[in-house]
Design a protein around this motif. Structure first.
Motif, PDB file in Angstrom:
ATOM      1  N   PRO A 104      54.571 -39.343  93.200  1.00 35.84           N
ATOM      2  CA  PRO A 104      53.808 -39.778  94.373  1.00 35.84           C
ATOM      3  C   PRO A 104      52.508 -40.465  93.974  1.00 35.84           C
ATOM      4  O   PRO A 104      51.787 -39.978  93.102  1.00 35.84           O
ATOM      5  CB  PRO A 104      53.514 -38.480  95.117  1.00 35.84           C
ATOM      6  CG  PRO A 104      54.497 -37.496  94.612  1.00 35.84           C
ATOM      7  CD  PRO A 104      54.788 -37.898  93.198  1.00 35.84           C
ATOM      8  N   ARG A 105      52.240 -41.584  94.595  1.00 36.74           N
ATOM      9  CA  ARG A 105      50.955 -42.260  94.416  1.00 36.74           C
ATOM     10  C   ARG A 105      50.068 -41.790  95.558  1.00 36.74           C
ATOM     11  O   ARG A 105      50.197 -42.233  96.699  1.00 36.74           O
ATOM     12  CB  ARG A 105      51.100 -43.769  94.443  1.00 36.74           C
ATOM     13  CG  ARG A 105      49.739 -44.461  94.225  1.00 36.74           C
ATOM     14  CD  ARG A 105      49.826 -45.949  94.145  1.00 36.74           C
ATOM     15  NE  ARG A 105      50.546 -46.311  92.927  1.00 36.74           N
ATOM     16  CZ  ARG A 105      51.304 -47.390  92.797  1.00 36.74           C
ATOM     17  NH1 ARG A 105      51.455 -48.204  93.823  1.00 36.74           N
ATOM     18  NH2 ARG A 105      51.917 -47.664  91.673  1.00 36.74           N
ATOM     19  N   ALA A 106      49.200 -40.865  95.235  1.00 32.07           N
ATOM     20  CA  ALA A 106      48.282 -40.273  96.203  1.00 32.07           C
ATOM     21  C   ALA A 106      47.212 -39.548  95.409  1.00 32.07           C
ATOM     22  O   ALA A 106      47.330 -39.420  94.186  1.00 32.07           O
ATOM     23  CB  ALA A 106      49.031 -39.293  97.119  1.00 32.07           C
ATOM     24  N   GLN A 107      46.208 -39.068  96.096  1.00 33.67           N
ATOM     25  CA  GLN A 107      45.199 -38.288  95.402  1.00 33.67           C
ATOM     26  C   GLN A 107      45.768 -36.905  95.129  1.00 33.67           C
ATOM     27  O   GLN A 107      46.025 -36.135  96.062  1.00 33.67           O
ATOM     28  CB  GLN A 107      43.930 -38.212  96.220  1.00 33.67           C
ATOM     29  CG  GLN A 107      43.203 -39.534  96.267  1.00 33.67           C
ATOM     30  CD  GLN A 107      41.740 -39.347  96.567  1.00 33.67           C
ATOM     31  OE1 GLN A 107      41.353 -38.439  97.285  1.00 33.67           O
ATOM     32  NE2 GLN A 107      40.926 -40.215  96.022  1.00 33.67           N
ATOM     33  N   VAL A 108      46.018 -36.639  93.851  1.00 32.57           N
ATOM     34  CA  VAL A 108      46.575 -35.352  93.425  1.00 32.57           C
ATOM     35  C   VAL A 108      45.821 -34.878  92.193  1.00 32.57           C
ATOM     36  O   VAL A 108      45.127 -35.651  91.528  1.00 32.57           O
ATOM     37  CB  VAL A 108      48.084 -35.443  93.106  1.00 32.57           C
ATOM     38  CG1 VAL A 108      48.888 -35.871  94.319  1.00 32.57           C
ATOM     39  CG2 VAL A 108      48.332 -36.366  91.939  1.00 32.57           C
ATOM     40  N   LEU A 109      45.998 -33.625  91.887  1.00 35.28           N
ATOM     41  CA  LEU A 109      45.499 -33.079  90.632  1.00 35.28           C
ATOM     42  C   LEU A 109      46.686 -33.070  89.663  1.00 35.28           C
ATOM     43  O   LEU A 109      47.574 -32.234  89.800  1.00 35.28           O
ATOM     44  CB  LEU A 109      44.968 -31.658  90.837  1.00 35.28           C
ATOM     45  CG  LEU A 109      43.754 -31.525  91.737  1.00 35.28           C
ATOM     46  CD1 LEU A 109      43.460 -30.062  92.030  1.00 35.28           C
ATOM     47  CD2 LEU A 109      42.554 -32.201  91.108  1.00 35.28           C
ATOM     48  N   PRO A 110      46.733 -34.021  88.727  1.00 39.07           N
ATOM     49  CA  PRO A 110      47.862 -34.038  87.795  1.00 39.07           C
ATOM     50  C   PRO A 110      47.864 -32.757  86.968  1.00 39.07           C
ATOM     51  O   PRO A 110      46.846 -32.389  86.387  1.00 39.07           O
ATOM     52  CB  PRO A 110      47.605 -35.258  86.916  1.00 39.07           C
ATOM     53  CG  PRO A 110      46.563 -36.053  87.622  1.00 39.07           C
ATOM     54  CD  PRO A 110      45.799 -35.096  88.483  1.00 39.07           C
ATOM     55  N   GLY A 111      48.988 -32.099  86.943  1.00 35.53           N
ATOM     56  CA  GLY A 111      49.095 -30.852  86.208  1.00 35.53           C
ATOM     57  C   GLY A 111      49.500 -31.066  84.762  1.00 35.53           C
ATOM     58  O   GLY A 111      49.968 -32.141  84.372  1.00 35.53           O
ATOM     59  N   THR A 112      49.333 -30.017  83.980  1.00 36.60           N
ATOM     60  CA  THR A 112      49.715 -30.055  82.572  1.00 36.60           C
ATOM     61  C   THR A 112      51.211 -30.296  82.431  1.00 36.60           C
ATOM     62  O   THR A 112      51.644 -31.099  81.597  1.00 36.60           O
ATOM     63  CB  THR A 112      49.328 -28.727  81.892  1.00 36.60           C
ATOM     64  OG1 THR A 112      47.931 -28.522  82.067  1.00 36.60           O
ATOM     65  CG2 THR A 112      49.671 -28.726  80.424  1.00 36.60           C
ATOM     66  N   THR A 113      52.009 -29.632  83.237  1.00 31.28           N
ATOM     67  CA  THR A 113      53.463 -29.803  83.147  1.00 31.28           C
ATOM     68  C   THR A 113      53.856 -31.218  83.539  1.00 31.28           C
ATOM     69  O   THR A 113      54.687 -31.840  82.874  1.00 31.28           O
ATOM     70  CB  THR A 113      54.186 -28.755  84.020  1.00 31.28           C
ATOM     71  OG1 THR A 113      53.820 -27.451  83.543  1.00 31.28           O
ATOM     72  CG2 THR A 113      55.689 -28.919  83.960  1.00 31.28           C
ATOM     73  N   GLU A 114      53.255 -31.759  84.587  1.00 30.45           N
ATOM     74  CA  GLU A 114      53.546 -33.137  84.969  1.00 30.45           C
ATOM     75  C   GLU A 114      53.206 -34.089  83.821  1.00 30.45           C
ATOM     76  O   GLU A 114      53.996 -34.977  83.487  1.00 30.45           O
ATOM     77  CB  GLU A 114      52.761 -33.548  86.211  1.00 30.45           C
ATOM     78  CG  GLU A 114      52.963 -35.005  86.578  1.00 30.45           C
ATOM     79  CD  GLU A 114      52.104 -35.487  87.718  1.00 30.45           C
ATOM     80  OE1 GLU A 114      51.927 -36.723  87.819  1.00 30.45           O
ATOM     81  OE2 GLU A 114      51.611 -34.663  88.514  1.00 30.45           O
ATOM     82  N   SER A 115      52.053 -33.919  83.215  1.00 30.17           N
ATOM     83  CA  SER A 115      51.642 -34.791  82.110  1.00 30.17           C
ATOM     84  C   SER A 115      52.612 -34.691  80.937  1.00 30.17           C
ATOM     85  O   SER A 115      52.999 -35.698  80.334  1.00 30.17           O
ATOM     86  CB  SER A 115      50.233 -34.432  81.646  1.00 30.17           C
ATOM     87  OG  SER A 115      49.316 -34.641  82.683  1.00 30.17           O
ATOM     88  N   MET A 116      53.023 -33.477  80.619  1.00 30.42           N
ATOM     89  CA  MET A 116      53.978 -33.264  79.537  1.00 30.42           C
ATOM     90  C   MET A 116      55.315 -33.929  79.865  1.00 30.42           C
ATOM     91  O   MET A 116      55.910 -34.610  79.021  1.00 30.42           O
ATOM     92  CB  MET A 116      54.196 -31.764  79.317  1.00 30.42           C
ATOM     93  CG  MET A 116      55.223 -31.437  78.260  1.00 30.42           C
ATOM     94  SD  MET A 116      55.799 -29.716  78.252  1.00 30.42           S
ATOM     95  CE  MET A 116      54.421 -28.774  78.833  1.00 30.42           C
ATOM     96  N   LEU A 117      55.782 -33.747  81.082  1.00 28.82           N
ATOM     97  CA  LEU A 117      57.065 -34.337  81.469  1.00 28.82           C
ATOM     98  C   LEU A 117      57.006 -35.856  81.447  1.00 28.82           C
ATOM     99  O   LEU A 117      57.944 -36.504  80.969  1.00 28.82           O
ATOM    100  CB  LEU A 117      57.490 -33.840  82.845  1.00 28.82           C
ATOM    101  CG  LEU A 117      57.927 -32.386  82.896  1.00 28.82           C
ATOM    102  CD1 LEU A 117      58.179 -31.947  84.330  1.00 28.82           C
ATOM    103  CD2 LEU A 117      59.162 -32.151  82.042  1.00 28.82           C
ATOM    104  N   ARG A 118      55.934 -36.423  81.927  1.00 29.15           N
ATOM    105  CA  ARG A 118      55.802 -37.889  81.887  1.00 29.15           C
ATOM    106  C   ARG A 118      55.924 -38.389  80.449  1.00 29.15           C
ATOM    107  O   ARG A 118      56.607 -39.363  80.169  1.00 29.15           O
ATOM    108  CB  ARG A 118      54.468 -38.333  82.486  1.00 29.15           C
ATOM    109  CG  ARG A 118      54.420 -38.292  83.992  1.00 29.15           C
ATOM    110  CD  ARG A 118      53.033 -38.754  84.440  1.00 29.15           C
ATOM    111  NE  ARG A 118      52.871 -38.709  85.860  1.00 29.15           N
ATOM    112  CZ  ARG A 118      52.641 -39.768  86.627  1.00 29.15           C
ATOM    113  NH1 ARG A 118      52.552 -40.967  86.107  1.00 29.15           N
ATOM    114  NH2 ARG A 118      52.481 -39.633  87.918  1.00 29.15           N
TER     115      ARG A 118
END
Length: 117
Positions: free
Chosen positions: A35-49
């Motif tokens: 999602p392109r929105a104001q979010v707090l990117p999480g550690t798991t999201e960053s790792m998965l990306r």
């Protein structure tokens, strides 16, 4: 009261961003859609990306609203507890099961090498 397990947030323009303690990710059948929105990117999201990129999996960011959900092929929530738990419904929109998407995220998560402290 409405039968939901949790809540997802949309801003005043209807852009879906994240859930209470989870990041959201969607599958369009070919690519992971963040999602392109104001979010707090999480550690798991960053790792998965990072690992999805290494695995050559297509990823993109998109503004998503409730109207976009029926065109998607699956959705998950993720945080430090899990790299992907299926989401089957957001508001009144039912989302298809996407076991291959969930498996892909778990495979990407497993590919992350531990780092010594």
């Amino acid at each position: 009261a409405q039968g939901f397990d949790d809540a997802a947030f949309a801003d005043r323009h209807g852009r879906i961003g994240e859930a209470t303690i989870w990041n959201l990710a969607f599958w369009d059948g070919d690519a992971v859609v963040w999602p392109r929105a104001q979010v707090l990117p999480g550690t798991t999201e960053s790792m998965l990306r990072r690992q999805l990129q290494r695995l050559g999996v297509a990823q993109r960011q998109a503004v998503l609203t409730r109207a976009d959900l029926p065109s998607l092929a699956g959705a998950v929530v993720m945080n430090s507890w899990s790299p992907g738990i299926p989401v089957r419904r957001l508001a009144d929109v039912h989302l298809p099961d996407a076991p291959g998407f969930v498996q892909l995220l778990h495979r990407a998560h497993a590919a992350e090498q531990p780092v010594a402290p």
